[in-house]
Design a protein around this motif. Structure first.
Motif, PDB file in Angstrom:
ATOM      1  N   MET A   1      -3.881  23.817  13.387  1.00  0.00           N
ATOM      2  CA  MET A   1      -5.096  24.151  12.654  1.00  0.00           C
ATOM      3  C   MET A   1      -6.285  24.261  13.599  1.00  0.00           C
ATOM      4  N   LYS A   2      -7.257  25.095  13.214  1.00  0.00           N
ATOM      5  CA  LYS A   2      -8.496  25.199  13.965  1.00  0.00           C
ATOM      6  C   LYS A   2      -9.500  24.225  13.363  1.00  0.00           C
ATOM      7  N   VAL A   3      -9.950  23.263  14.178  1.00  0.00           N
ATOM      8  CA  VAL A   3     -10.861  22.213  13.725  1.00  0.00           C
ATOM      9  C   VAL A   3     -12.172  22.330  14.486  1.00  0.00           C
ATOM     10  N   VAL A   4     -13.277  22.330  13.781  1.00  0.00           N
ATOM     11  CA  VAL A   4     -14.603  22.353  14.385  1.00  0.00           C
ATOM     12  C   VAL A   4     -15.310  21.050  14.054  1.00  0.00           C
ATOM     13  N   VAL A   5     -15.779  20.348  15.083  1.00  0.00           N
ATOM     14  CA  VAL A   5     -16.528  19.099  14.913  1.00  0.00           C
ATOM     15  C   VAL A   5     -17.989  19.382  15.227  1.00  0.00           C
ATOM     16  N   ILE A   6     -18.859  19.059  14.296  1.00  0.00           N
ATOM     17  CA  ILE A   6     -20.298  19.243  14.489  1.00  0.00           C
ATOM     18  C   ILE A   6     -20.899  17.895  14.832  1.00  0.00           C
ATOM     19  N   ALA A  16     -12.845  14.397  17.604  1.00  0.00           N
ATOM     20  CA  ALA A  16     -12.258  15.518  18.354  1.00  0.00           C
ATOM     21  C   ALA A  16     -11.024  15.073  19.136  1.00  0.00           C
ATOM     22  N   TYR A  17     -11.111  13.898  19.731  1.00  0.00           N
ATOM     23  CA  TYR A  17      -9.980  13.380  20.513  1.00  0.00           C
ATOM     24  C   TYR A  17      -8.740  13.191  19.645  1.00  0.00           C
ATOM     25  N   TYR A  18      -8.895  12.504  18.517  1.00  0.00           N
ATOM     26  CA  TYR A  18      -7.736  12.236  17.665  1.00  0.00           C
ATOM     27  C   TYR A  18      -7.171  13.524  17.065  1.00  0.00           C
ATOM     28  N   ALA A  19      -8.044  14.465  16.700  1.00  0.00           N
ATOM     29  CA  ALA A  19      -7.557  15.731  16.148  1.00  0.00           C
ATOM     30  C   ALA A  19      -6.778  16.520  17.208  1.00  0.00           C
ATOM     31  N   ALA A  20      -7.273  16.505  18.445  1.00  0.00           N
ATOM     32  CA  ALA A  20      -6.560  17.196  19.522  1.00  0.00           C
ATOM     33  C   ALA A  20      -5.227  16.513  19.812  1.00  0.00           C
ATOM     34  N   ARG A  21      -5.210  15.191  19.727  1.00  0.00           N
ATOM     35  CA  ARG A  21      -3.966  14.467  19.975  1.00  0.00           C
ATOM     36  C   ARG A  21      -2.915  14.798  18.919  1.00  0.00           C
ATOM     37  N   ASP A  22      -3.381  15.202  17.734  1.00  0.00           N
ATOM     38  CA  ASP A  22      -2.454  15.620  16.684  1.00  0.00           C
ATOM     39  C   ASP A  22      -1.997  17.060  16.839  1.00  0.00           C
ATOM     40  N   GLY A  23      -2.491  17.716  17.888  1.00  0.00           N
ATOM     41  CA  GLY A  23      -2.029  19.077  18.161  1.00  0.00           C
ATOM     42  C   GLY A  23      -2.914  20.180  17.624  1.00  0.00           C
ATOM     43  N   HIS A  24      -4.094  19.847  17.109  1.00  0.00           N
ATOM     44  CA  HIS A  24      -4.979  20.869  16.561  1.00  0.00           C
ATOM     45  C   HIS A  24      -5.810  21.532  17.673  1.00  0.00           C
ATOM     46  N   GLU A  25      -6.282  22.730  17.386  1.00  0.00           N
ATOM     47  CA  GLU A  25      -7.197  23.450  18.276  1.00  0.00           C
ATOM     48  C   GLU A  25      -8.607  23.022  17.910  1.00  0.00           C
ATOM     49  N   VAL A  26      -9.268  22.282  18.797  1.00  0.00           N
ATOM     50  CA  VAL A  26     -10.518  21.614  18.443  1.00  0.00           C
ATOM     51  C   VAL A  26     -11.685  22.150  19.269  1.00  0.00           C
ATOM     52  N   THR A  27     -12.804  22.380  18.571  1.00  0.00           N
ATOM     53  CA  THR A  27     -14.052  22.797  19.207  1.00  0.00           C
ATOM     54  C   THR A  27     -15.168  21.870  18.748  1.00  0.00           C
ATOM     55  N   VAL A  28     -16.022  21.457  19.691  1.00  0.00           N
ATOM     56  CA  VAL A  28     -17.169  20.587  19.386  1.00  0.00           C
ATOM     57  C   VAL A  28     -18.460  21.341  19.690  1.00  0.00           C
ATOM     58  N   ILE A 395     -10.089  10.392   9.566  1.00  0.00           N
ATOM     59  CA  ILE A 395     -10.342  11.816   9.331  1.00  0.00           C
ATOM     60  C   ILE A 395      -9.225  12.665   9.912  1.00  0.00           C
ATOM     61  N   ALA A 396      -8.782  12.340  11.126  1.00  0.00           N
ATOM     62  CA  ALA A 396      -7.695  13.106  11.744  1.00  0.00           C
ATOM     63  C   ALA A 396      -6.418  12.996  10.927  1.00  0.00           C
ATOM     64  N   ASP A 397      -6.139  11.814  10.404  1.00  0.00           N
ATOM     65  CA  ASP A 397      -4.955  11.641   9.552  1.00  0.00           C
ATOM     66  C   ASP A 397      -5.046  12.529   8.317  1.00  0.00           C
ATOM     67  N   LYS A 398      -6.205  12.546   7.679  1.00  0.00           N
ATOM     68  CA  LYS A 398      -6.363  13.329   6.452  1.00  0.00           C
ATOM     69  C   LYS A 398      -6.254  14.826   6.737  1.00  0.00           C
ATOM     70  N   ILE A 399      -6.848  15.271   7.834  1.00  0.00           N
ATOM     71  CA  ILE A 399      -6.746  16.692   8.197  1.00  0.00           C
ATOM     72  C   ILE A 399      -5.296  17.078   8.448  1.00  0.00           C
ATOM     73  N   SER A 400      -4.532  16.172   9.030  1.00  0.00           N
ATOM     74  CA  SER A 400      -3.122  16.446   9.346  1.00  0.00           C
ATOM     75  C   SER A 400      -2.188  16.186   8.166  1.00  0.00           C
ATOM     76  N   GLY A 401      -2.763  15.793   7.026  1.00  0.00           N
ATOM     77  CA  GLY A 401      -1.939  15.585   5.835  1.00  0.00           C
ATOM     78  C   GLY A 401      -1.259  14.243   5.764  1.00  0.00           C
ATOM     79  N   ARG A 402      -1.724  13.284   6.575  1.00  0.00           N
ATOM     80  CA  ARG A 402      -1.145  11.941   6.550  1.00  0.00           C
ATOM     81  C   ARG A 402      -2.021  11.001   5.738  1.00  0.00           C
ATOM     82  N   GLN A 403      -1.418   9.979   5.211  1.00  0.00           N
ATOM     83  CA  GLN A 403      -2.163   8.944   4.501  1.00  0.00           C
ATOM     84  C   GLN A 403      -2.712   7.955   5.531  1.00  0.00           C
ATOM     85  N   PRO A 404      -4.041   7.768   5.622  1.00  0.00           N
ATOM     86  CA  PRO A 404      -4.600   6.822   6.588  1.00  0.00           C
ATOM     87  C   PRO A 404      -4.094   5.403   6.355  1.00  0.00           C
TER      88      PRO A 404
END
Length: 409
Positions: A1-6, A16-28, A395-404
């Protein structure tokens, strides 16, 4: 997934770190020149789950009236800065000053903060980050017998949350922090939480940014998101003439989050509460603090960061004013030098201020918004450093479809 962090503070960078570790394409995107250049830059440095306490407590209304007339007040209201947003936020805070809401809000905060501390420890071990960290607990200092006696309310919540604590007399405080033996003013006792930690938030965030970049995160500094827009439940961002689209946007802009959220029909009751700090080089090693002390009288934290001491606190309601009031520096000095008289002989102070994104109940927004691709990770108040890793992991868990593993809803 493409994830943008503002937002490029500690909350945004950990997200951003956790989302990238989950394999997402992350931009800050961040409007400053680098990571942690605003509220995360020179905060008090404490990572204190047990002291994750709502500002809205049953005794605050009476105390607030008294503070208005104190020279070294922990709460300062700038009358010329009063506006509708401040009034609405203040009234909402007062509605949370009941014993029931205080206990419920503190339980949520302690749960998130404890989880976050555990996530920080795991991240530190995995990535080998150094940030002047120490794991020697936090000591809340009571200057009066009344403060000592009223600690029972917080101890009940700590016990219910499984947080280790010790109620200490003056001698016990001096054993925990030997430098207090030479305090210029008497200390009645203290509440010590041995599981708390300390560390330089800026150093951590800066180091994690480099690690995130190595994991593929793209950073755009000096870049302000001008607007958010929504179409059929899907949010996009505008930067100049460019429209940015993503599978997931994470709004982690601290005190500046409400402006963007409002553009897509979301009202965030977050107010920029101004805090101050000074940073002192240690001259007298023997009589310097070893970890973090919270001065209950002045609501000021004194934290050991390597060969420096960070002294931070106070709450000034003045909108986004960035002026450095010398009276606030004198309050910080009054607190630290009354406890550690020979700490520093130098005039070097590194006086600083930042705007904490405070919610009326002190509980942050770490959740999915009403829009399909917009997530909120903001409103952490004075506890952004304490809660950053846990909030980001959620947040990274929820974006990746996991239950925190935990939640604060």
């Amino acid at each position: 997934m493409k994830v943008v962090v503002i937002g490029g503070g500690v909350v945004g960078i950990t997200t951003a770190y956790y989302a990238a570790r989950d394999g997402h394409e992350v931009t800050v995107f961040d409007r400053m020149s680098g990571p942690a250049r605003e509220t995360s830059f020179a905060n008090a440095g404490e990572i204190s789950p047990g002291y994750a306490t709502p500002w809205a407590s049953p005794d605050v209304p009476a105390k607030a009236l008294k503070w208005l007339f104190m020279e070294h007040a922990p709460l300062i209201l700038r009358l010329q800065s009063i506006d509708p947003a401040m009034v609405a936020w203040g009234l909402a805070m007062l509605r949370n000053c009941t014993p029931e809401r205080y206990a419920a809000n503190k339980a949520k905060m302690v749960r998130l903060a404890t989880y976050s501390r555990d996530m920080l420890r795991a991240l530190r071990t995995e990535e080998g980050i150094e940030y002047d960290q120490r794991s020697q607990g936090t000591l809340q200092i009571f200057r009066t017998q009344k403060q000592y006696e009223t600690a029972a309310r917080d101890m009940e919540v700590l016990q219910a949350s499984g947080i280790d604590f010790e109620l200490l007399d003056r001698e016990g405080c001096c054993r925990a922090e030997p430098g207090l033996a030479n305090a210029a003013e008497l200390v009645s006792g203290g509440l010590r939480l041995p599981g708390d930690e300390t560390g330089d938030c800026f150093k951590f965030t800066d180091a994690l940014t480099k690690i995130a970049k190595a994991r593929g995160v793209s950073f755009h500094w000096n870049t302000e998101v001008d607007a958010l827009s929504e179409d059929k439940g899907v949010v996009s961002a505008q930067i100049g003439s460019q429209t940015i689209k993503a599978d997931a946007f994470v709004l982690a802009g601290g005190s500046w989050s409400p402006r963007l959220a409002h553009q897509v029909g979301i009202r965030l009751p977050i107010y920029p509460v101004k805090g101050y700090s000074i940073t002192l080089p240690i001259i007298d090693e023997i009589n310097a603090p070893q970890s973090t002390l919270l001065d209950e009288t002045f609501k000021v934290a004194t934290t050991r960061l390597g060969n420096r001491v960070r002294v931070g606190g106070m709450a000034e309601l003045a909108g986004f004013d960035r002026s450095l009031n010398p009276k606030r520096q004198r309050t910080l000095e009054r607190s630290v030098f009354s406890l550690f008289p020979s700490l520093a002989e130098t005039q070097e102070r590194n006086f600083w201020c930042g705007h904490r994104p405070m919610t009326p109940d002190s509980v942050p927004f770490v959740c999915h918004s009403k829009h399909r691709n917009l997530w909120l990770n903001t409103g952490h108040g004075t506890l952004g450093w304490t809660m950053a890793c846990g909030s980001a992991r959620m947040i990274a868990d929820k974006i990746s479809g996991r239950q925190p593993e935990t939640n604060i809803t």
